[in-house]
Design a protein around this motif. Structure first.
Motif, PDB file in Angstrom:
ATOM      1  N   THR A  11       3.601  29.007  18.773  1.00 21.20           N
ATOM      2  CA  THR A  11       4.214  27.822  18.162  1.00 21.20           C
ATOM      3  C   THR A  11       3.557  26.545  18.669  1.00 21.20           C
ATOM      4  N   ILE A  12       3.361  26.461  19.970  1.00 19.50           N
ATOM      5  CA  ILE A  12       2.790  25.254  20.559  1.00 19.50           C
ATOM      6  C   ILE A  12       1.340  25.069  20.141  1.00 19.50           C
ATOM      7  N   GLN A  13       0.570  26.147  20.145  1.00 24.10           N
ATOM      8  CA  GLN A  13      -0.836  26.040  19.769  1.00 24.10           C
ATOM      9  C   GLN A  13      -0.984  25.622  18.310  1.00 24.10           C
ATOM     10  N   ALA A  61       9.861  21.871  19.659  1.00 23.57           N
ATOM     11  CA  ALA A  61       8.563  21.916  20.336  1.00 23.57           C
ATOM     12  C   ALA A  61       7.430  21.687  19.352  1.00 23.57           C
ATOM     13  N   ALA A  62       7.553  22.245  18.152  1.00 27.25           N
ATOM     14  CA  ALA A  62       6.514  22.068  17.136  1.00 27.25           C
ATOM     15  C   ALA A  62       6.334  20.595  16.780  1.00 27.25           C
ATOM     16  N   ILE A  67      -0.219  21.929  18.149  1.00 27.55           N
ATOM     17  CA  ILE A  67      -1.331  21.127  18.657  1.00 27.55           C
ATOM     18  C   ILE A  67      -2.435  21.039  17.614  1.00 27.55           C
ATOM     19  N   THR A 121       4.338  25.311  28.571  1.00 32.13           N
ATOM     20  CA  THR A 121       4.729  24.076  27.933  1.00 32.13           C
ATOM     21  C   THR A 121       3.746  23.590  26.909  1.00 32.13           C
ATOM     22  N   SER A 122       2.563  24.006  26.963  1.00 28.50           N
ATOM     23  CA  SER A 122       1.608  23.589  26.003  1.00 28.50           C
ATOM     24  C   SER A 122       0.470  24.519  26.087  1.00 28.50           C
ATOM     25  N   THR A 123      -0.514  24.188  25.322  1.00 31.24           N
ATOM     26  CA  THR A 123      -1.655  25.024  25.387  1.00 31.24           C
ATOM     27  C   THR A 123      -2.130  25.056  26.780  1.00 31.24           C
ATOM     28  N   PHE A 169       4.797  18.597  20.018  1.00 33.59           N
ATOM     29  CA  PHE A 169       3.383  18.760  20.327  1.00 33.59           C
ATOM     30  C   PHE A 169       2.488  18.290  19.185  1.00 33.59           C
ATOM     31  N   GLN A 216      10.945  23.392  28.015  1.00 30.31           N
ATOM     32  CA  GLN A 216      10.988  24.704  28.636  1.00 30.31           C
ATOM     33  C   GLN A 216      12.365  24.956  29.228  1.00 30.31           C
ATOM     34  N   PRO A 271       7.691  18.217  28.172  1.00 28.15           N
ATOM     35  CA  PRO A 271       7.429  19.662  28.269  1.00 28.15           C
ATOM     36  C   PRO A 271       8.417  20.377  29.188  1.00 28.15           C
TER      37      PRO A 271
END
Length: 413
Positions: free
Chosen positions: A339-341, A216-217, A344, A403-405, A220, A318, A314
């Motif tokens: 992690t996602i933020q 995921a890192a 991003i 899934t994301s920010t 994104f 998930q 995404p």
């Protein structure tokens, strides 16, 4: 649950869905407004992109901090407070006299996003009967999907017809509507467990979850290194006007919705295969965009491909994470949101550095490289974990995971 209580529960879900819509809309609005904001506040495009970075970094910190500090507080109070913060953030952005003030507004939004998705993602099950939980969660995710499609073209359209500040006014007004609905419709939602900072890393002890977080890192970071600068790319490299930019962003968003639905079928066959192929397709599309900038038709084709695979990715991530994350665990959600933020923010920083130092084309090539590395890491580690976990490549039961920010979707079997 009586029919009256059930009706009220669904109205509460609707208020949360509207809140999720406004959060995602407010988060992604600046991407379609970057050229106008940069020109009006006298900063470079790369500097303007820091708005995305600031929101992501603050959201990454806010997810675990808000989860821990409010773990004993009624969830209704927390959600309403975060919606108030959203309204304040959009209002401040609308009147910001300088880029510094605008950054402060974006950081306030980051707190709202991080806290909301760490706590609000699994709230549907507290509002409706158990049999309707998935349907209620799907309503919340519908707000996210629509906002993802609407945000970029809306920002570009507002920028072409009026001042960019109007976009934040629209976000603030919609946030007020969500706030009123939440105050009127959300019941008391008592906290169920106390969360401590020491327990936040529990998900890291699950090997499959670690693979998902790493994948995921990369995903994104790659996406937002390029996605943040899609409007400047269309204006500066392709050389199209505001109307065409709006149309292109709309095409991208609609393709994303189609890709999301298509992934529901492909993930049932192979989660690892769907994610890996989609990551490679994303890399190919963003690498080719600068090379085909002379062809508007070619650019639109690549945007459709990019949108399709981004709609799938995404949901794929998930689905992967839902086999490793405890259902309804705010601890696991907080770590995933963080992690996602961070990814991003990192992607936006990389993109801004590439744009400022080497130009827009270099940014898209960098994004493609990061996506390829992410695909290689996922396949090499994922195959190893899949062989150790027999159900690893099967579509699991639906579980709400961000899934994301600000984005949440439901992993469907």
């Amino acid at each position: 649950m009586t029919s009256s209580a059930e009706r009220r529960g669904w109205l509460g879900v609707t208020s949360v869905a509207l809140g999720s819509f406004v959060l995602v809309l407010s988060e992604f609005l600046p991407i379609g407004l970057l050229p106008a904001i940069a020109a009006d506040l006298d900063v470079g495009i790369g500097t303007a992109g820091l708005m995305v970075v600031a929101t992501g970094l603050v959201g990454a910190v806010a997810a675990p901090v808000v989860t821990v500090l409010t773990s004993r507080v009624d969830r209704r109070v927390v959600l309403v407070s975060l919606t108030v913060l959203l309204v304040l953030a959009d209002g401040l952005a609308a009147i910001a006299p300088s880029f510094g003030v605008l950054l402060v507004a974006r950081m306030l939004l980051g707190v709202g996003i991080g806290g909301f998705w760490a706590i609000g993602a699994g709230i549907a099950g507290r509002l409706v009967r158990p049999a309707a939980t998935i349907r209620a969660t799907s309503l919340i995710t519908a707000g996210v999907s629509v906002a993802t499609v609407v945000s970029l073209p809306l920002g570009a359209l507002v920028s072409s017809l009026a001042t960019w500040r109007l976009a934040f006014v629209i976000g603030g007004v919609l946030g007020l509507v969500a706030l009123v609905l939440q105050l009127a419709m959300l019941p008391r939602i008592p906290a169920q467990q106390q969360v401590r900072f020491a327990t936040l890393g529990s998900l890291l002890r699950v090997p499959r979850a670690r693979v998902g977080l790493i994948a995921a890192a990369f995903l994104f970071a790659a996406q937002f290194a390029a996605y943040t600068y899609i409007a400047p790319y269309l204006q500066d490299l392709v050389g199209v006007g505001p109307d065409t930019v709006t149309l292109a962003l709309l095409v991208f968003g609609v393709a994303g919705i189609v890709g999301n639905f298509a992934a529901g079928f492909t993930l049932g066959r192979s989660v690892l295969g769907t994610i890996s192929v989609s990551k490679v397709a994303l890399a190919v599309a963003v690498v080719l965009l600068p090379l085909l900038a002379h062809s508007v038709v070619g650019v639109f084709v690549l945007l459709v491909v990019w949108g399709l695979v981004w709609g799938a990715l995404p949901l794929g991530m998930q689905t992967w994470m839902s086999t490793a994350s405890p259902a309804g665990s705010e601890t696991g959600l907080a770590l995933f949101v963080t992690t996602i933020q961070l990814a991003i923010a990192a992607g936006s920083v990389l993109g801004g550095t590439a744009v400022s130092s080497f130009g827009l084309a270099a940014d898209f090539w960098l994004s493609g490289g990061v996506a390829v590395v992410g695909a290689i890491v996922l396949v090499s580690l994922g195959l190893r974990r899949s062989s150790a976990v027999p159900v690893a490549d099967e579509a699991p039961a639906p579980v709400p995971v961000p899934t994301s920010t600000g984005s949440v979707a439901v992993a469907c079997p």
